[in-house]
Design an enzyme around this catalytic site. Structure first.
Site, PDB file in Angstrom:
ATOM      1  N   PRO A 116      40.379  59.369 -16.621  1.00 30.97           N
ATOM      2  CA  PRO A 116      40.483  59.631 -15.207  1.00 30.97           C
ATOM      3  C   PRO A 116      39.098  59.821 -14.652  1.00 30.97           C
ATOM      4  O   PRO A 116      39.101  59.751 -13.094  1.00 30.97           O
ATOM      5  CB  PRO A 116      41.184  60.909 -15.000  1.00 30.97           C
ATOM      6  CG  PRO A 116      42.204  61.152 -16.197  1.00 30.97           C
ATOM      7  CD  PRO A 116      41.129  60.437 -17.230  1.00 30.97           C
ATOM      8  N   GLU A 125      43.748  65.903 -24.647  1.00 35.21           N
ATOM      9  CA  GLU A 125      43.038  66.323 -23.262  1.00 35.21           C
ATOM     10  C   GLU A 125      41.953  65.632 -23.103  1.00 35.21           C
ATOM     11  O   GLU A 125      41.405  65.513 -22.143  1.00 35.21           O
ATOM     12  CB  GLU A 125      42.963  67.845 -23.259  1.00 35.21           C
ATOM     13  CG  GLU A 125      44.388  68.461 -22.958  1.00 35.21           C
ATOM     14  CD  GLU A 125      45.483  68.585 -23.881  1.00 35.21           C
ATOM     15  OE1 GLU A 125      46.670  68.354 -23.266  1.00 35.21           O
ATOM     16  OE2 GLU A 125      45.242  68.537 -24.866  1.00 35.21           O
ATOM     17  N   ARG A 137      45.554  37.747 -16.375  1.00 36.33           N
ATOM     18  CA  ARG A 137      46.095  36.528 -15.432  1.00 36.33           C
ATOM     19  C   ARG A 137      44.915  36.119 -14.491  1.00 36.33           C
ATOM     20  O   ARG A 137      45.451  34.942 -13.982  1.00 36.33           O
ATOM     21  CB  ARG A 137      47.429  37.437 -14.642  1.00 36.33           C
ATOM     22  CG  ARG A 137      46.587  38.335 -13.623  1.00 36.33           C
ATOM     23  CD  ARG A 137      47.764  39.041 -12.649  1.00 36.33           C
ATOM     24  NE  ARG A 137      48.384  38.348 -11.864  1.00 36.33           N
ATOM     25  CZ  ARG A 137      48.001  38.022 -10.693  1.00 36.33           C
ATOM     26  NH1 ARG A 137      46.682  38.358 -10.231  1.00 36.33           N
ATOM     27  NH2 ARG A 137      48.660  37.272  -9.859  1.00 36.33           N
ATOM     28  N   ASP A 195      46.318  34.081  -5.759  1.00 40.06           N
ATOM     29  CA  ASP A 195      45.200  34.366  -4.792  1.00 40.06           C
ATOM     30  C   ASP A 195      45.846  35.386  -3.689  1.00 40.06           C
ATOM     31  O   ASP A 195      45.135  35.963  -2.812  1.00 40.06           O
ATOM     32  CB  ASP A 195      45.385  33.176  -3.683  1.00 40.06           C
ATOM     33  CG  ASP A 195      45.009  31.918  -4.537  1.00 40.06           C
ATOM     34  OD1 ASP A 195      44.100  32.168  -5.553  1.00 40.06           O
ATOM     35  OD2 ASP A 195      45.159  30.651  -4.063  1.00 40.06           O
TER      36      ASP A 195
HETATM   37  N1  4GX Z   1      43.196  56.068 -15.895  1.00 36.39           N
HETATM   38  N2  4GX Z   1      44.200  59.367 -18.898  1.00 36.39           N
HETATM   39  C1  4GX Z   1      42.922  59.295 -21.123  1.00 36.39           C
HETATM   40  C2  4GX Z   1      42.490  61.441 -22.521  1.00 36.39           C
HETATM   41  C3  4GX Z   1      41.149  61.307 -22.240  1.00 36.39           C
HETATM   42  C4  4GX Z   1      40.486  62.288 -21.368  1.00 36.39           C
HETATM   43  C5  4GX Z   1      39.331  62.271 -21.344  1.00 36.39           C
HETATM   44  C6  4GX Z   1      39.197  60.339 -22.669  1.00 36.39           C
HETATM   45  C7  4GX Z   1      38.647  61.169 -21.937  1.00 36.39           C
HETATM   46  C8  4GX Z   1      43.836  57.653 -17.600  1.00 36.39           C
HETATM   47  C9  4GX Z   1      43.674  57.086 -15.892  1.00 36.39           C
HETATM   48  C10 4GX Z   1      44.291  58.872 -17.729  1.00 36.39           C
HETATM   49  C11 4GX Z   1      44.593  60.790 -19.318  1.00 36.39           C
HETATM   50  C12 4GX Z   1      43.862  58.527 -20.201  1.00 36.39           C
HETATM   51  C13 4GX Z   1      43.612  61.408 -20.197  1.00 36.39           C
HETATM   52  N3  4GX Z   1      40.506  60.406 -22.984  1.00 36.39           N
HETATM   53  N4  4GX Z   1      43.018  57.050 -18.163  1.00 36.39           N
HETATM   54  N5  4GX Z   1      43.525  60.659 -21.491  1.00 36.39           N
HETATM   55  N6  4GX Z   1      44.203  57.673 -14.923  1.00 36.39           N
HETATM   56  O1  4GX Z   1      44.805  59.591 -16.816  1.00 36.39           O
HETATM   57  O2  4GX Z   1      42.686  55.774 -17.318  1.00 36.39           O
END
Ligand code: 4GX
Length: 251
Positions: free
Chosen positions: A93, A121, A159, A174
């Site tokens: 995130p 986490e 895609r 498109d």
């Molecule tokens: N878009 N998540 C990853 C664990 C995490 C936390 C910190 C690496 C660093 C998310 C999103 C997402 C939740 C995936 C936490 N990994 N990933 N995860 N929105 O929410 O890509």
């Protein structure tokens, strides 16, 4: 042929297996247009409990993914393809939000793309510092892991690779390409439960059909995502139609 290639590192490869083995992604892999390898990070642990996560230094709730298995996994992925260049992407995130432009950029990537999926986490900061080239987010919400985000990134980029969509499908490539929302679509029957297909679509007049579709795309975008109009590629005619639509909606 420049093949789009992903190496996905995850503790849960099973989350990706189903979607990658269905429909268009499956066909793209069979055609050799999309390369995909799944790596289980747990296979790169070296202790007898195969421990991939641990509690955080400093004490807080949750678990942190350990650096050693991730380093070993990425080193092995790279060693398995000597002479290749790699782009390592962490899904999280904290990343830049992935959009159509991001999908286009990745679809043209000549490096092999490593997608690192975190679960729990967090991930040890030294992974980010020493291994990760860029961080991508699929949106401002929190997932249970990066696996679904990796699938979204793979799907949206794949895609756009020439040949992945068939001729019948490629027209819809498109729909976001011009930055506008899609227009409505209809198929048989011409009347369904009292609702008729717009006359123009049955007319055979392709110029009129094109104009109707453009107008409906502009209408949908104005109504649902007016922010997209700022960056869309609009012609003088488009702007006139938009003024009309705005005027009419006030009546
Ligand atoms: N878009 N998540 C990853 C664990 C995490 C936390 C910190 C690496 C660093 C998310 C999103 C997402 C939740 C995936 C936490 N990994 N990933 N995860 N929105 O929410 O890509």
């Amino acid at each position: 042929m420049n093949k789009l290639s992903f190496d996905v590192l995850t503790l849960f490869p099973g989350i990706l297996e189903g979607p990658l083995n269905e429909s268009i992604l499956k066909r793209a892999r069979e055609k050799g247009l999309l390369g995909l390898r799944l790596w289980n990070i747990r296979d790169f642990t070296e202790d007898k409990h195969q421990k991939a996560d641990d509690s955080p230094y400093g004490g807080e709730a949750g678990m942190v993914m350990k650096p050693e298995p991730i380093f070993r996994a990425i080193e092995q992925v790279k060693a398995a393809a000597p002479g290749e260049r790699f782009l390592t992407v962490l899904l999280s995130p904290q990343g830049k939000v992935f959009d159509h432009a991001g999908a286009e950029r990745l679809s043209r990537e000549t490096r092999r793309i490593i997608l690192l999926c975190g679960h729990y986490e967090a991930i040890d900061e030294r992974v980010r510092q020493m291994l990760v080239d860029e961080e991508l987010s699929i949106g401002d919400y929190v997932l249970t892991g990066g696996e679904l985000a990796a699938l979204v990134v793979i799907d949206a980029a794949a895609r756009l690779v020439p040949g992945v969509l068939g001729d019948d499908e490629s027209a819809y490539r498109d729909s976001f390409g011009d930055g506008l929302l899609d227009h409505p679509h209809y198929t048989r029957p011409a009347e369904f439960r009292g609702r008729k297909v717009p006359e123009v679509l049955l007319s055979g007049n392709h110029d009129a059909i094109w104009k109707w579709r453009r107008r409906e795309s502009l209408r949908a975008t104005l109504l649902k995502r007016p922010d997209l109009l700022e960056t869309a590629g609009l012609t003088e005619d488009d702007r006139k139609v938009l003024e009309e639509l705005k005027r009419d909606s006030k009546l």
